[in-house]
Design an enzyme around this catalytic site. Structure first.
Site: not given
Ligand code: APR
Length: 268
Positions: A23, A101, A139, A150, A213, A237, A254-255
């Site tokens: 995310a 994801q 996902h 169906c 995460s 991250n 930041d990405v």
């Molecule tokens: N640059 C880099 N990292 C970032 C940025 C950014 N601009 N913004 C947020 N993050 C990091 C946050 O620090 C966090 O650790 O992205 C990470 C997002 O982590 P989650 O919110 O846990 O998302 P994700 O890892 O994709 O979750 C996995 O959990 O709930 C389920 O199905 C859902 O696919 C999801 C899965």
């Protein structure tokens, strides 16, 4: 040589470089993340969206899902520089696959806007974009719905509109019930999808985990699988992750900053 330069060198030399996203790569586009400040799971409970609830209380599930879709996907989200840098790495032949994801479809939009690609239609929800980079949606894709009777997949917008107008759960022409075309909690990832993801992790020479995460299984075990198969593992991250200890490169940044710089270094 700094970490990013050594990572760019590894990507240049790689036969198979694979990106794995969460995310955090879509956060700069305005899509909320799940965890961390003001995350989706601060506003909703995961229990509202389990497969078991979809089956036992489809009306309640759909009423909550409409709200979640509004919170997560109501904006006109555009791919950001992070998505575009990965699409550019694919276009220059440096990225074999993107395992995501995310269910927002923004990797497809980036591939399409940068180099012309098509949304996935196949059962496996994987497809090669215009440049041959495989995009595997672990996902699923929240822009689509799927009939649980169906199996018909269709565009989610009109179905979500019907649900928001009271048709809960929304029904397929066959009389079956639509489900968002995403993997719900308590639901298995399609076997072919996770097998494909695991084989890409094993084959990879470079495994780049971005914006996740890395706490949700089975996806979060992919970086470890890549590392155990000898890949150079990088984690980009904002916060630390459980895979930092097994990564060769860790960029807490930041990405939208790191990925374009990485692309430029690979191309230099
Ligand atoms: N640059 C880099 N990292 C970032 C940025 C950014 N601009 N913004 C947020 N993050 C990091 C946050 O620090 C966090 O650790 O992205 C990470 C997002 O982590 P989650 O919110 O846990 O998302 P994700 O890892 O994709 O979750 C996995 O959990 O709930 C389920 O199905 C859902 O696919 C999801 C899965």
């Amino acid at each position: 040589m700094d970490d990013l330069e050594s990572l760019a060198g590894a990507i240049k030399r790689a036969e198979t470089a694979v990106a794995f996203t969460g995310a955090g790569i879509s956060a700069p586009s305005g899509v909320p993340t799940f965890r961390g400040d003001d995350g989706v799971w601060d506003r909703f409970d995961e229990g509202q969206f389990t497969y078991g609830r979809f089956r036992s209380d489809p009306e309640g599930f759909w009423e909550d899902r409409i709200e979640l879709q509004r919170v997560m996907f109501d904006g006109e989200y555009e791919p950001n520089a992070g998505h575009e840098a990965l699409a550019d790495l694919g276009q220059t032949g440096h990225l074999e696959a993107i395992l995501t994801q995310n269910t927002d479809g923004l990797h497809w939009d980036a591939a399409d806007s940068r180099h012309g690609g098509d949304d996935p239609e196949s059962e496996l929800a994987t497809e090669h974009d215009h440049d041959g980079t495989e995009i595997l949606e672990l996902h699923g894709n929240a822009r689509r719905v799927r009939c649980v009777d169906c199996g018909t997949r269709s565009d989610g917008d009109p179905v979500f509109e019907r649900a928001a107008e009271g048709e809960v759960p929304p029904q397929c022409d066959c009389g079956g019930v639509f489900k968002p075309d995403v993997v719900l909690f308590g639901e298995q990832l399609p076997g072919a999808v996770i097998q494909r993801a695991r084989s890409l992790a094993r084959e990879s020479d470079v495994f780049l985990a971005v914006g996740s995460s890395l706490v949700v299984e089975p996806a979060a075990s992919l970086p470890r699988l890549a590392a155990s198969s000898g890949a150079t593992v990088a984690v980009v991250n904002l916060e630390s992750t459980p895979c930092d200890s097994i990564a060769d490169v860790v960029c807490q940044a930041d990405v939208t900053d790191v990925l374009p710089r990485l692309f430029d270094l690979v191309e230099s």
